[in-house]
Design a protein around this motif. Sequence first.
Motif, mmCIF file in Angstrom:
data_model
loop_
_atom_site.group_PDB
_atom_site.id
_atom_site.type_symbol
_atom_site.label_atom_id
_atom_site.label_comp_id
_atom_site.label_asym_id
_atom_site.label_seq_id
_atom_site.Cartn_x
_atom_site.Cartn_y
_atom_site.Cartn_z
ATOM 1 N N UNK A 94 48.764 33.283 13.338
ATOM 2 C CA UNK A 94 48.601 31.953 13.921
ATOM 3 C C UNK A 94 49.507 30.922 13.265
ATOM 4 N N UNK A 95 49.744 31.047 11.953
ATOM 5 C CA UNK A 95 50.619 30.086 11.289
ATOM 6 C C UNK A 95 52.064 30.269 11.728
ATOM 7 N N UNK A 96 52.545 31.498 11.759
ATOM 8 C CA UNK A 96 53.927 31.727 12.187
ATOM 9 C C UNK A 96 54.134 31.335 13.653
ATOM 10 N N UNK A 112 44.179 26.964 7.041
ATOM 11 C CA UNK A 112 45.499 27.218 7.617
ATOM 12 C C UNK A 112 45.410 27.665 9.071
ATOM 13 N N UNK A 113 44.389 28.441 9.422
ATOM 14 C CA UNK A 113 44.317 28.933 10.798
ATOM 15 C C UNK A 113 43.940 27.839 11.797
ATOM 16 N N UNK A 114 42.992 26.983 11.440
ATOM 17 C CA UNK A 114 42.636 25.879 12.346
ATOM 18 C C UNK A 114 43.801 24.899 12.433
ATOM 19 N N UNK A 115 44.422 24.612 11.292
ATOM 20 C CA UNK A 115 45.602 23.734 11.297
ATOM 21 C C UNK A 115 46.679 24.307 12.200
ATOM 22 N N UNK A 116 46.894 25.602 12.117
ATOM 23 C CA UNK A 116 47.910 26.245 12.954
ATOM 24 C C UNK A 116 47.576 26.117 14.436
ATOM 25 N N UNK A 117 46.330 26.288 14.792
ATOM 26 C CA UNK A 117 45.934 26.161 16.205
ATOM 27 C C UNK A 117 46.179 24.739 16.708
ATOM 28 N N UNK A 125 43.722 20.566 9.141
ATOM 29 C CA UNK A 125 42.685 20.344 10.148
ATOM 30 C C UNK A 125 41.554 21.335 9.898
ATOM 31 N N UNK A 126 40.326 20.889 10.134
ATOM 32 C CA UNK A 126 39.153 21.747 10.006
ATOM 33 C C UNK A 126 38.539 21.956 11.383
ATOM 34 N N UNK A 127 37.551 22.806 11.458
ATOM 35 C CA UNK A 127 36.951 23.129 12.747
ATOM 36 C C UNK A 127 36.073 22.013 13.301
ATOM 37 N N UNK A 143 43.389 33.560 7.213
ATOM 38 C CA UNK A 143 42.714 32.991 8.372
ATOM 39 C C UNK A 143 41.217 33.003 8.156
ATOM 40 N N UNK A 144 40.652 31.863 7.819
ATOM 41 C CA UNK A 144 39.212 31.801 7.536
ATOM 42 C C UNK A 144 38.387 32.208 8.753
ATOM 43 N N UNK A 145 38.773 31.739 9.918
ATOM 44 C CA UNK A 145 37.988 32.023 11.115
ATOM 45 C C UNK A 145 38.284 33.399 11.676
#
Length: 150
Positions: A113-115, A60-65, A31-33, A101-103
């Motif tokens: 956020x992924x864990x 990975x960070x947006x996908x995790x959220x 997922x993207x922002x 985490x890009x963001x």
Amino acid sequence: MHQARDSDRYAESVRRALDWLVGMQSKDGGFAAFDADNTSYYLNMIPFADHGALLDPPTSDVTARVVTVLAASAAATTSRPWIGRSTICAGSKESDGSWFGRWGTNYIYGNLVVLTALAQAHIPHDDPAVRRAAQCSSSSRTRRRLGREQ
């Protein structure tokens, strides 16, 4: 979602929001922002591209959220095609087992956020991706790298 006093009042809006989120999943599972499948990297080479960051690729960070929200939703737990296609455990992982985490712009945020998402999605703690990330976070090399990110 489930915490509202009158959750029935918001049920339709929540359902529509969750449907929209699932619809924002890119073909690679992430997922993207702002957009789905915005991965035409050649566009970063045009002269007016903002320092090579013209695109909104899945991260990975947006996908995790998104996975965290979908996993927390009762509606999403009955049918979870998004988790099987999610790149959270695969393509976006670094070679040392961590996630960037890009963001949040660092590995501490990415791993956190992924864990958290994996736990929310009931991925077992002994899953190889979780174990490798935990080992990565506890290694001295990683601690040195993470320490430089502050």
